[in-house]
Design an enzyme around this catalytic site. Structure first.
Site, PDB file in Angstrom:
ATOM      1  N   HIS A 150       0.939  -1.246   0.167  1.00 19.01           N
ATOM      2  CA  HIS A 150       0.140   0.001  -0.060  1.00 19.01           C
ATOM      3  C   HIS A 150       0.869   1.226   0.104  1.00 19.01           C
ATOM      4  O   HIS A 150       2.139   1.396   0.161  1.00 19.01           O
ATOM      5  CB  HIS A 150      -1.022   0.160   1.402  1.00 19.01           C
ATOM      6  CG  HIS A 150      -0.266  -0.058   2.437  1.00 19.01           C
ATOM      7  ND1 HIS A 150       0.051  -1.061   3.246  1.00 19.01           N
ATOM      8  CD2 HIS A 150       0.251   0.962   3.385  1.00 19.01           C
ATOM      9  CE1 HIS A 150       0.645  -0.821   4.414  1.00 19.01           C
ATOM     10  NE2 HIS A 150       0.494   0.666   4.526  1.00 19.01           N
ATOM     11  N   HIS A 196      -6.111  -2.080   3.089  1.00 11.58           N
ATOM     12  CA  HIS A 196      -6.059  -1.107   2.354  1.00 11.58           C
ATOM     13  C   HIS A 196      -4.886  -0.964   1.375  1.00 11.58           C
ATOM     14  O   HIS A 196      -3.990  -2.118   1.256  1.00 11.58           O
ATOM     15  CB  HIS A 196      -5.369   0.269   3.241  1.00 11.58           C
ATOM     16  CG  HIS A 196      -4.223   0.073   4.088  1.00 11.58           C
ATOM     17  ND1 HIS A 196      -3.542  -1.215   4.481  1.00 11.58           N
ATOM     18  CD2 HIS A 196      -3.286   0.853   4.693  1.00 11.58           C
ATOM     19  CE1 HIS A 196      -2.469  -0.920   5.029  1.00 11.58           C
ATOM     20  NE2 HIS A 196      -2.240   0.210   5.268  1.00 11.58           N
ATOM     21  N   HIS A 210       4.358   7.376   3.367  1.00  9.68           N
ATOM     22  CA  HIS A 210       5.229   5.985   3.112  1.00  9.68           C
ATOM     23  C   HIS A 210       4.607   5.039   2.156  1.00  9.68           C
ATOM     24  O   HIS A 210       3.361   5.170   1.594  1.00  9.68           O
ATOM     25  CB  HIS A 210       5.344   5.351   4.502  1.00  9.68           C
ATOM     26  CG  HIS A 210       4.137   4.649   5.062  1.00  9.68           C
ATOM     27  ND1 HIS A 210       3.192   5.291   5.908  1.00  9.68           N
ATOM     28  CD2 HIS A 210       3.595   3.405   4.857  1.00  9.68           C
ATOM     29  CE1 HIS A 210       2.087   4.572   6.403  1.00  9.68           C
ATOM     30  NE2 HIS A 210       2.360   3.384   5.742  1.00  9.68           N
ATOM     31  N   HIS A 242      -0.790  -1.985  14.487  1.00 11.25           N
ATOM     32  CA  HIS A 242      -1.814  -1.098  14.088  1.00 11.25           C
ATOM     33  C   HIS A 242      -3.063  -1.302  14.681  1.00 11.25           C
ATOM     34  O   HIS A 242      -3.629  -2.508  14.636  1.00 11.25           O
ATOM     35  CB  HIS A 242      -1.980  -0.778  12.720  1.00 11.25           C
ATOM     36  CG  HIS A 242      -0.612  -0.627  12.001  1.00 11.25           C
ATOM     37  ND1 HIS A 242       0.240   0.639  12.487  1.00 11.25           N
ATOM     38  CD2 HIS A 242       0.114  -0.985  10.974  1.00 11.25           C
ATOM     39  CE1 HIS A 242       1.158   0.735  11.345  1.00 11.25           C
ATOM     40  NE2 HIS A 242       1.291  -0.211  10.682  1.00 11.25           N
ATOM     41  N   TYR A 251       8.404   0.758  10.396  1.00 17.08           N
ATOM     42  CA  TYR A 251       8.824   1.922   9.663  1.00 17.08           C
ATOM     43  C   TYR A 251      10.324   2.285   9.520  1.00 17.08           C
ATOM     44  O   TYR A 251      10.715   2.372  10.845  1.00 17.08           O
ATOM     45  CB  TYR A 251       8.003   3.169  10.113  1.00 17.08           C
ATOM     46  CG  TYR A 251       6.484   2.982   9.853  1.00 17.08           C
ATOM     47  CD1 TYR A 251       5.769   3.431   8.843  1.00 17.08           C
ATOM     48  CD2 TYR A 251       5.885   2.522  10.987  1.00 17.08           C
ATOM     49  CE1 TYR A 251       4.600   3.156   8.517  1.00 17.08           C
ATOM     50  CE2 TYR A 251       4.457   2.401  11.233  1.00 17.08           C
ATOM     51  CZ  TYR A 251       3.831   2.776   9.806  1.00 17.08           C
ATOM     52  OH  TYR A 251       2.406   2.734   9.671  1.00 17.08           O
ATOM     53  N   GLU A 261       7.704   1.150   4.682  1.00 17.18           N
ATOM     54  CA  GLU A 261       7.252   0.481   5.832  1.00 17.18           C
ATOM     55  C   GLU A 261       7.447  -1.130   5.300  1.00 17.18           C
ATOM     56  O   GLU A 261       7.221  -1.361   4.173  1.00 17.18           O
ATOM     57  CB  GLU A 261       5.678   0.662   6.021  1.00 17.18           C
ATOM     58  CG  GLU A 261       5.287  -0.232   7.087  1.00 17.18           C
ATOM     59  CD  GLU A 261       3.523   0.051   7.393  1.00 17.18           C
ATOM     60  OE1 GLU A 261       2.993   0.627   6.653  1.00 17.18           O
ATOM     61  OE2 GLU A 261       3.160  -0.420   8.300  1.00 17.18           O
TER      62      GLU A 261
END
Ligand code: CA
Ligand code: FE
Length: 303
Positions: A150, A196, A210, A242, A251, A261
Site C-alpha cells: 500500500h 488498504h 510512506h 496498528h 517503519y 514500511e
C-alpha cells in the site's frame, strides 16, 4: 473490472546510486532496467516490469504513482468518469512513459498527487517457473518482500479525496479516523480485499507519508528490523501493531529520507464489510495500538 491494485510508485532520490544500493541490498528488490536518471525495480514475487522506480531529483518525495486496471477498456471507462468529475486526463501509449510501461492514463487527483492508471505493463515473471515452482527463489538478499502492499499519502481535504476515490475510482472505504467535528482525519481504501491499498491522512497536498511492502508474517517483520539494524538504517517506529487495519508494521527510512514500511497481518476485507470508525480521542491507538500515541516525528512531511 476497474482498478486491480497498486501498480507502481516513482520516488525521488538525490543520490540514485546510494538509493539503488539500499533498495537492492537492504530491501532486496530486483533491478529490471536503468536509465541515466531512473532505476526500475520490482519485488521478487511481482510479475510486472517494475513497481518501484527511483528517479533522480534534488530532494526526496513521491513523483507519481499508479494503479493497474484489469482490462484495457477500463482506461476509457475510468477516464470518462474522471473527466466527468472535472479532472483532465492525459493518455500515453505503451512504452511511451518509460521502459516496460503499459498504456497509461495520467491525472492529478484532488489530493494533488499525479496518479496513473496502467494496463499492459510488460511482464517479466517472478523468477519462478509456472510449472512445479518452489515457494521462493534461492539467493534473495535483504528483507526481500514479495510485493508492494500500500501507499500512504497526505492531503488537505481527506473527505474530498476519499469521495473521489470511492465515487469515481470505485474504491471501498475499510476504516476511517473521524475528527470530533465529523470530518475525516484518515481514511483507508481498498480494491484488493485487503485492509488498504491506499490511505490518506490530513496534511499538505501532494505529500508522501510512506510506501509499504508486504511480508508474509510477523516473524518476517522481526527479521526486517534485524536487517535494518544490521545495516544502520534509521528505524522510525515498530515493530508494532496498528489498531486500524489490525496490521503489524515496521517503519524506516531510505537514504533519501523516504519512509518505508514493511507490513503484514490485517484481515480479509470483503466488499460487503461495513467500514470501521475510530474516534479522534483514540487516534493514537488507531495508528500504534501498543504505544497508544503518535510521536510528532511520525508526521514528518515528505512533499
Ligand atoms: Ca493492500
Ligand atoms: Fe502503512
Amino acid at each position: 473490472m476497474g482498478i486491480l491494485r497498486l501498480s507502481h510508485v516513482v520516488i525521488r532520490v538525490p543520490d540514485i546510486e546510494l538509493a539503488t544500493a539500499y533498495y537492492s541490498e537492504v530491501v532486496g528488490l530486483i533491478e529490471t532496467a536503468r536509465e541515466p536518471e531512473r532505476v526500475y525495480m520490482k519485488c521478487w514475487d511481482e510479475h510486472q516490469h517494475h513497481s518501484v522506480v527511483l528517479e533522480y531529483a534534488p530532494t526526496y518525495g513521491l513523483e507519481r504513482f499508479g494503479f493497474k486496471v484489469e482490462h484495457e477498456s477500463d482506461l476509457d471507462d475510468l477516464s470518462t468518469r474522471i473527466e466527468a468529475a472535472g479532472i483532465p486526463t492525459k493518455r500515453f501509449e505503451p512504452g511511451e512513459l518509460c521502459p516496460g510501461a503499459g498504456a497509461t492514463v495520467q491525472f492529478v487527483a484532488p489530493s494533488g498527487h499525479t496518479t496513473e492508471l496502467v494496463w499492459g505493463m510488460a511482464q517479466v515473471g517472478n523468477m519462478l517457473p509456472l510449472t512445479n515452482p518452489p515457494p521462493e527463489p534461492l539467493g534473495l538478499v535483504g528483507i526481500h518482500p514479495p510485493r508492494l502492499d500500500h501507499i500512504f499519502l497526505m492531503c488537505e481535504d481527506v473527505d474530498e479525496t476519499t469521495a473521489f476515490y470511492t465515487d469515481v475510482l470505485e474504491f471501498r472505504l475499510t476504516e476511517q479516523i473521524l475528527a470530533d467535528d465529523g470530518h475525516q482525519l484518515v481514511t483507508f481504501l481498498e480494491r484488493t480485499h485487503t485492509p488498504h491499498d491506499i490511505a490518506f491522512i490530513t496534511g499538505p497536498n501532494r505529500a508522501f507519508h510512506h510506501m509499504a511492502f508486504w511480508l508474509d508474517d510477523w516473524n518476517e517483520v522481526r527479521k526486517a528490523a534485524d536487517i535494518c539494524s544490521y545495516h544502520g538504517i534509521p528505524i522510525d517506529a515498530g515493530p508494532t501493531r496498528h489498531g486500524a487495519t489490525r496490521g503489524h508494521g515496521l517503519y524506516f527510512f531510505d537514504p533519501a529520507g523516504n519512509r518505508n514500511e514493511v507490513y503484514t497481518g490485517g484481515y480479509w476485507a470483503d466488499p460487503d464489510r461495513e467500514p470501521v470508525t475510530w474516534t479522534e480521542a483514540e487516534i493514537g491507538r488507531a495508528v500504534f495500538y501498543y504505544e497508544g500515541v503518535i510521536d510528532h516525528r511520525f508526521m514528518t512531511v515528505h512533499s
